[in-house]
Motif scaffolding. Sequence first.
Motif, PDB file in Angstrom:
ATOM      1  N   ARG A 125       0.844  -1.199   0.000  1.00  0.00           N
ATOM      2  CA  ARG A 125       0.000   0.000   0.000  1.00  0.00           C
ATOM      3  C   ARG A 125       0.876   1.244   0.000  1.00  0.00           C
ATOM      4  NH1 ARG A 125      -4.990   0.234   4.088  1.00  0.00           N
ATOM      5  NH2 ARG A 125      -5.499  -1.480   2.659  1.00  0.00           N
ATOM      6  N   THR A 126       0.456   2.270  -0.701  1.00  0.00           N
ATOM      7  CA  THR A 126       1.188   3.530  -0.716  1.00  0.00           C
ATOM      8  C   THR A 126       0.807   4.367   0.504  1.00  0.00           C
ATOM      9  OG1 THR A 126       1.300   3.558  -3.124  1.00  0.00           O
ATOM     10  CG2 THR A 126       1.643   5.660  -1.998  1.00  0.00           C
ATOM     11  N   TYR A 127       1.829   4.859   1.199  1.00  0.00           N
ATOM     12  CA  TYR A 127       1.657   5.827   2.272  1.00  0.00           C
ATOM     13  C   TYR A 127       2.298   7.138   1.830  1.00  0.00           C
ATOM     14  CZ  TYR A 127       0.143   1.992   5.249  1.00  0.00           C
ATOM     15  OH  TYR A 127      -0.553   0.921   5.765  1.00  0.00           O
ATOM     16  N   ASN A 128       1.554   8.227   1.962  1.00  0.00           N
ATOM     17  CA  ASN A 128       2.077   9.546   1.632  1.00  0.00           C
ATOM     18  C   ASN A 128       2.698  10.170   2.872  1.00  0.00           C
ATOM     19  OD1 ASN A 128       1.284   9.434  -1.035  1.00  0.00           O
ATOM     20  ND2 ASN A 128      -0.632  10.530  -0.706  1.00  0.00           N
ATOM     21  N   PHE A 129       3.991  10.467   2.801  1.00  0.00           N
ATOM     22  CA  PHE A 129       4.699  11.049   3.935  1.00  0.00           C
ATOM     23  C   PHE A 129       4.741  12.563   3.758  1.00  0.00           C
ATOM     24  CE2 PHE A 129       5.611   6.682   4.349  1.00  0.00           C
ATOM     25  CZ  PHE A 129       5.824   6.467   5.697  1.00  0.00           C
ATOM     26  N   GLU A 130       3.901  13.228   4.520  1.00  0.00           N
ATOM     27  CA  GLU A 130       3.727  14.668   4.421  1.00  0.00           C
ATOM     28  C   GLU A 130       4.625  15.382   5.432  1.00  0.00           C
ATOM     29  OE1 GLU A 130      -0.356  16.903   4.328  1.00  0.00           O
ATOM     30  OE2 GLU A 130       0.318  16.735   6.428  1.00  0.00           O
ATOM     31  N   VAL A 131       5.307  16.405   4.958  1.00  0.00           N
ATOM     32  CA  VAL A 131       6.103  17.290   5.814  1.00  0.00           C
ATOM     33  C   VAL A 131       5.511  18.683   5.644  1.00  0.00           C
ATOM     34  CG1 VAL A 131       8.397  18.209   6.297  1.00  0.00           C
ATOM     35  CG2 VAL A 131       8.144  15.861   5.438  1.00  0.00           C
ATOM     36  N   ALA A 132       4.956  19.261   6.707  1.00  0.00           N
ATOM     37  CA  ALA A 132       4.228  20.516   6.564  1.00  0.00           C
ATOM     38  C   ALA A 132       4.486  21.443   7.751  1.00  0.00           C
ATOM     39  CB  ALA A 132       2.727  20.251   6.434  1.00  0.00           C
ATOM     40  N   TYR A 133       4.533  22.732   7.458  1.00  0.00           N
ATOM     41  CA  TYR A 133       4.742  23.759   8.477  1.00  0.00           C
ATOM     42  C   TYR A 133       3.394  24.241   8.993  1.00  0.00           C
ATOM     43  CZ  TYR A 133       6.670  27.945  10.704  1.00  0.00           C
ATOM     44  OH  TYR A 133       7.039  28.908  11.604  1.00  0.00           O
ATOM     45  N   SER A 134       3.222  24.228  10.324  1.00  0.00           N
ATOM     46  CA  SER A 134       1.950  24.632  10.911  1.00  0.00           C
ATOM     47  C   SER A 134       2.190  25.204  12.300  1.00  0.00           C
ATOM     48  CB  SER A 134       0.998  23.429  11.004  1.00  0.00           C
ATOM     49  OG  SER A 134      -0.208  23.775  11.642  1.00  0.00           O
ATOM     50  N   SER A 135       1.772  26.453  12.499  1.00  0.00           N
ATOM     51  CA  SER A 135       1.837  27.105  13.819  1.00  0.00           C
ATOM     52  C   SER A 135       3.228  27.046  14.442  1.00  0.00           C
ATOM     53  CB  SER A 135       0.801  26.478  14.765  1.00  0.00           C
ATOM     54  OG  SER A 135      -0.499  26.577  14.228  1.00  0.00           O
ATOM     55  N   GLY A 136       4.250  27.288  13.609  1.00  0.00           N
ATOM     56  CA  GLY A 136       5.620  27.339  14.105  1.00  0.00           C
ATOM     57  C   GLY A 136       6.326  26.007  14.178  1.00  0.00           C
ATOM     58  N   LEU A 137       5.650  24.922  13.830  1.00  0.00           N
ATOM     59  CA  LEU A 137       6.229  23.586  13.895  1.00  0.00           C
ATOM     60  C   LEU A 137       6.250  22.932  12.520  1.00  0.00           C
ATOM     61  CD1 LEU A 137       4.388  22.151  17.029  1.00  0.00           C
ATOM     62  CD2 LEU A 137       6.736  23.012  16.950  1.00  0.00           C
ATOM     63  N   TRP A 138       7.266  22.093  12.293  1.00  0.00           N
ATOM     64  CA  TRP A 138       7.269  21.188  11.145  1.00  0.00           C
ATOM     65  C   TRP A 138       6.689  19.863  11.621  1.00  0.00           C
ATOM     66  CZ3 TRP A 138       8.052  22.488   6.229  1.00  0.00           C
ATOM     67  CH2 TRP A 138       8.681  23.710   5.979  1.00  0.00           C
ATOM     68  N   SER A 155       6.706  16.042  15.452  1.00  0.00           N
ATOM     69  CA  SER A 155       6.815  17.454  15.093  1.00  0.00           C
ATOM     70  C   SER A 155       8.020  18.060  15.793  1.00  0.00           C
ATOM     71  CB  SER A 155       5.543  18.208  15.492  1.00  0.00           C
ATOM     72  OG  SER A 155       5.299  18.121  16.880  1.00  0.00           O
ATOM     73  N   PHE A 156       8.578  19.090  15.184  1.00  0.00           N
ATOM     74  CA  PHE A 156       9.708  19.788  15.804  1.00  0.00           C
ATOM     75  C   PHE A 156       9.729  21.244  15.358  1.00  0.00           C
ATOM     76  CE2 PHE A 156      11.491  17.274  12.187  1.00  0.00           C
ATOM     77  CZ  PHE A 156      11.824  18.306  11.330  1.00  0.00           C
ATOM     78  N   LYS A 157      10.461  22.036  16.116  1.00  0.00           N
ATOM     79  CA  LYS A 157      10.649  23.453  15.816  1.00  0.00           C
ATOM     80  C   LYS A 157      12.094  23.673  15.411  1.00  0.00           C
ATOM     81  CE  LYS A 157      10.069  28.087  17.789  1.00  0.00           C
ATOM     82  NZ  LYS A 157       9.639  28.848  19.006  1.00  0.00           N
ATOM     83  N   LEU A 158      12.307  24.379  14.307  1.00  0.00           N
ATOM     84  CA  LEU A 158      13.655  24.705  13.856  1.00  0.00           C
ATOM     85  C   LEU A 158      14.122  26.007  14.489  1.00  0.00           C
ATOM     86  CD1 LEU A 158      13.475  23.838  10.046  1.00  0.00           C
ATOM     87  CD2 LEU A 158      14.386  22.440  11.901  1.00  0.00           C
ATOM     88  N   PRO A 159      15.438  26.212  14.584  1.00  0.00           N
ATOM     89  CA  PRO A 159      15.955  27.459  15.157  1.00  0.00           C
ATOM     90  C   PRO A 159      15.677  28.649  14.236  1.00  0.00           C
ATOM     91  CG  PRO A 159      17.737  26.150  14.242  1.00  0.00           C
ATOM     92  CD  PRO A 159      16.515  25.288  14.184  1.00  0.00           C
ATOM     93  N   PRO A 160      15.761  29.860  14.764  1.00  0.00           N
ATOM     94  CA  PRO A 160      15.548  31.048  13.939  1.00  0.00           C
ATOM     95  C   PRO A 160      16.481  31.071  12.730  1.00  0.00           C
ATOM     96  CG  PRO A 160      15.617  31.639  16.266  1.00  0.00           C
ATOM     97  CD  PRO A 160      16.032  30.197  16.178  1.00  0.00           C
ATOM     98  N   GLY A 161      15.962  31.549  11.612  1.00  0.00           N
ATOM     99  CA  GLY A 161      16.767  31.656  10.393  1.00  0.00           C
ATOM    100  C   GLY A 161      16.578  30.517   9.427  1.00  0.00           C
ATOM    101  N   ALA A 162      16.030  29.402   9.893  1.00  0.00           N
ATOM    102  CA  ALA A 162      15.795  28.275   8.992  1.00  0.00           C
ATOM    103  C   ALA A 162      14.585  28.576   8.115  1.00  0.00           C
ATOM    104  CB  ALA A 162      15.560  26.998   9.794  1.00  0.00           C
TER     105      ALA A 162
END
Length: 247
Positions: A125-138, A155-162
Motif C-alpha cells: 500500500r502507498t503511504y504519503n509522507f507529508e512534511v508541513a509547516y503549521s503554527s511554528g512547527l514542522w 513534530s519539531f521546531k527549527l531554530p531562527p533563520g531556517a
Amino acid sequence: MFSTSATFLASLIALLPAAHALVALPWSMTNVPSSGLTDITFPLTIVQADHISGYYFAQQFQFINSGIGYTGIQPRPDKGGQAVLHGVFSSFVAGSTSGDPNCSSGADGGAGVSCSFEWSGTYGRTYNFEVAYSSGLWVGTAIDTVSGVRIHIGSFKLPPGAGGIASSQVGFVEWYPWNGAEPANHCAKLPYQATIFGAPFTSHSGSKGVESLAYEYGDCVGQVAFNTQAVANGVGNNCGFRGQTGA
C-alpha cells in the motif's frame, strides 16, 4: 531534470548519510519560492520486504539556510498476526527542539530531533509522507492512501533563520544493521526488497515534482542484484536476495 554526469552524482553522494546505504533516488521540484516550500509530500510503497527490522526507505529534504531532515518507513516484525510499520521523521538541524511525545533529542548520534511512530499497516500500500509547516512547527504525517487515515509521526521546531524546504534532494534505501558491523561476505546476505518512491508533490501552485531513476552507491555496488525502472508517477527499485537475513 537531473543530470547523470559524474560530477552531479558525486555531489549527491556527498549529501547522503554516511551509513551503509545501498540505493539513492534523486528528486526535484519545479517553481519553488526562494523562501522554500511550506509543505511537501513523498509517496512511498513497500512492494515487498520481509517483515523484519533492518531496512529504511527514506526521502531526505533540505531546509533553506539550514540543514536536512528525513522522513520514511521501516518494516518491523509482525505483532499478533498483523503487519507493523515504523514511520520516521527527523531533523538534523542543530538547535531543533520538540515537545512532541513521539520525539526525542538527537539524530543518528548528532544534533537534531528524532520522531517515530508504529502502526498496523499494509505492505503493498502507498503511504504519503507529508512534511508541513503549521503554527511554528514542522509536522510529519503518514497518510494511508486507501483509508485516508492520517498517522501522526512527530513534530519539531527549527531554530531562527531556517527557511522552508528546498527544490531538490535525494532519498535512499539503507540496510542499517550493517552500520555497526558488517558480516563476512555481507553483500550476498542482503535481504530482498522492492519499493516505489513516488514523485513528490506540494500544495504550492505551479510546482511539479520529479523522481529520477535510482542508482547504487556504497561498497555493494554491482553485488546485490540491483534494478531500477520508471513506473507510473514514480520510480521502482529492488535489490537483495530472497531468503537472506542480512546477518
